[in-house]
Design an enzyme around this catalytic site. Structure first.
Site, mmCIF file in Angstrom:
data_model
loop_
_atom_site.group_PDB
_atom_site.id
_atom_site.type_symbol
_atom_site.label_atom_id
_atom_site.label_comp_id
_atom_site.label_asym_id
_atom_site.label_seq_id
_atom_site.Cartn_x
_atom_site.Cartn_y
_atom_site.Cartn_z
ATOM 1 N N PHE A 161 -22.418 49.433 7.290
ATOM 2 C CA PHE A 161 -21.416 49.924 6.344
ATOM 3 C C PHE A 161 -21.291 51.440 6.444
ATOM 4 O O PHE A 161 -22.300 52.150 6.542
ATOM 5 C CB PHE A 161 -21.815 49.598 4.898
ATOM 6 N N ASP A 162 -20.058 51.938 6.375
ATOM 7 C CA ASP A 162 -19.828 53.349 6.107
ATOM 8 C C ASP A 162 -20.177 53.606 4.644
ATOM 9 O O ASP A 162 -20.315 52.663 3.848
ATOM 10 C CB ASP A 162 -18.364 53.675 6.406
ATOM 11 N N GLY A 163 -20.273 54.874 4.264
ATOM 12 C CA GLY A 163 -20.628 55.204 2.891
ATOM 13 C C GLY A 163 -19.425 55.441 2.005
ATOM 14 O O GLY A 163 -18.974 54.550 1.279
#
Length: 399
Positions: A161-163
């Site tokens: 996941f990206d943040g």
């Protein structure tokens, strides 16, 4: 048997996100609906290969057994006609996926069914449907076509996941966009101990964390945070995850370095990011989904997925209508403007351009009243044009 879907984590997925239907989609795009239908019926017993979101769906459904309670429900949501969908159901049975509910809308919008099914996550290759889902407050991702070397479904699923704008809200991203990197780092240092608001995919992350094992090699899921954040912005992200009682197995603070090679090194079975440029590069290496955020309600209708106004496309469309209808056009302008905004404006720029090109060519080369027939008894030029537009839109409409 009655079921309360509101108590489950409901995932809505399109057939093209679940299975590899690239060849079938090519036939639809180049040869039309009738040839696509014929191909699907002729290959009804041929099992489809897994698509980009297949490993994620398999892993999510497996959680029901691991947790010994039903937490996840997966719904097949497709614009395809029911008659050509048996192949998809046969493939679901072949892979022993517990997917028993579906909405097959025959070209109609999927949007009304998302809330009816209490959908919390929507995965599709159709950008218009993904944006409509995001606008309803549903976590929604545009799934990219499978990479050339896609891994088979694993025993341990690895999800990256990206943040910001994915796990976390866009609060910090707005500071970066409006004030730059220095102000962003200062803002994050100041707020290091303040929990970040949840983003659209936070609920999925928290669900996955429920089946994380203490021993990484024995855990059914491995989670990575792969973010543009770096020091000093790392602390707030880690403290937020701790506050959520979530423990990522891997955290990569890349500070703007390209993500694709890191995702390959992690062995991601799917990666979620909100930035198109990162997603396009990542999709060449690993299955990838681009997270869409809601377009604000006050934004004009006609704003596209990239939040830019589609004035040129709408103007071209209305010019074609004006040339065809001539004196009838002024009274019909409102109807055709509404039709364009409800149908064509939600398509990707590539599909929209192809539709407008064929429409322009058809109108230029077809005398009024000669080759257009309207559905029903009305035979006005307006009705003929409406029928023609619906037929042409059926050819290009994303499924």
């Amino acid at each position: 048997m009655a079921i309360d879907l509101s108590k489950l984590f409901v995932v809505g997925i399109s057939s093209r996100a679940l299975f590899d239907l690239e060849e079938e989609n090519r036939i639809f795009d180049t040869q039309g609906l009738s040839e696509f239908t014929k191909y699907q019926l002729d290959h009804e017993e041929v099992v489809l290969r897994p698509g980009s979101a297949f490993p994620l769906i398999q892993g999510l459904l497996g959680m029901n057994s691991l947790l010994q309670t039903r937490k996840v429900e997966v719904i097949l949501l497709s614009r395809n006609h029911p008659d050509v969908s048996l192949r998809v159901f046969h493939s679901i049975d072949h892979y022993k996926l517990e997917i028993t509910r579906a909405a097959l809308t025959g070209g109609d919008s999927l949007a009304p069914y998302l809330n009816a099914f209490k959908t919390k996550l929507f995965l599709s290759l159709a950008p218009g449907d993904v944006q409509l889902a995001a606008n309803q407050g549903i976590a929604a991702s545009l799934i990219y076509s499978p990479p050339p070397e896609m891994q088979s479904a694993p025993a341990q699923i690895r999800i990256a996941f990206d943040g910001d704008c994915v796990l976390f809200s866009d609060e910090a991203q707005k500071v970066y966009d409006q004030q730059g990197l220095t102000a962003y780092h200062e803002y994050e240092k100041t707020n290091a101990k303040k929990e970040l608001p949840a983003g659209p995919f936070a609920e999925l992350l928290k669900l996955l964390s429920e089946v994380q094992g203490e021993t990484p090699e024995k855990s059914p899921v491995r989670i990575a945070l792969v973010t543009d954040r770096n020091s000093p912005a790392h602390e707030r992200a880690l403290r937020t995850l701790r506050a959520w009682n979530v423990r990522p197995d891997v955290a990569l603070f890349l500070g703007g370095a390209p993500k694709a090679e890191f995702l390959k090194a992690f062995g991601a079975h799917i990666f979620f990011d909100d930035k198109e440029e990162y997603c396009k590069l990542a999709a060449q290496q690993v299955p990838t989904g681009r997270v869409f955020l809601p377009i604000p309600a006050e934004t004009e209708v006609g704003v596209r997925l990239e939040v830019v106004e589609d004035a040129a496309g709408k103007d071209q469309f209305l010019l074609v209508c004006r040339r065809y209808l001539k004196k009838e056009y002024p009274e019909a302008e409102g109807d055709f403007t509404g039709w364009y905004e409800a149908n064509i404006s939600v398509w990707s720029s590539e599909i929209r351009a192809a539709f407008l090109a064929e429409l322009s060519e058809s109108i230029e080369n077809t005398p009024v009243g000669k080759e257009r027939t309207a559905v029903g008894t009305e035979d006005s030029d307006k009705a003929k044009l409406q029928a023609f537009l619906e037929n042409l839109a059926q050819k290009y409409r994303p499924r």
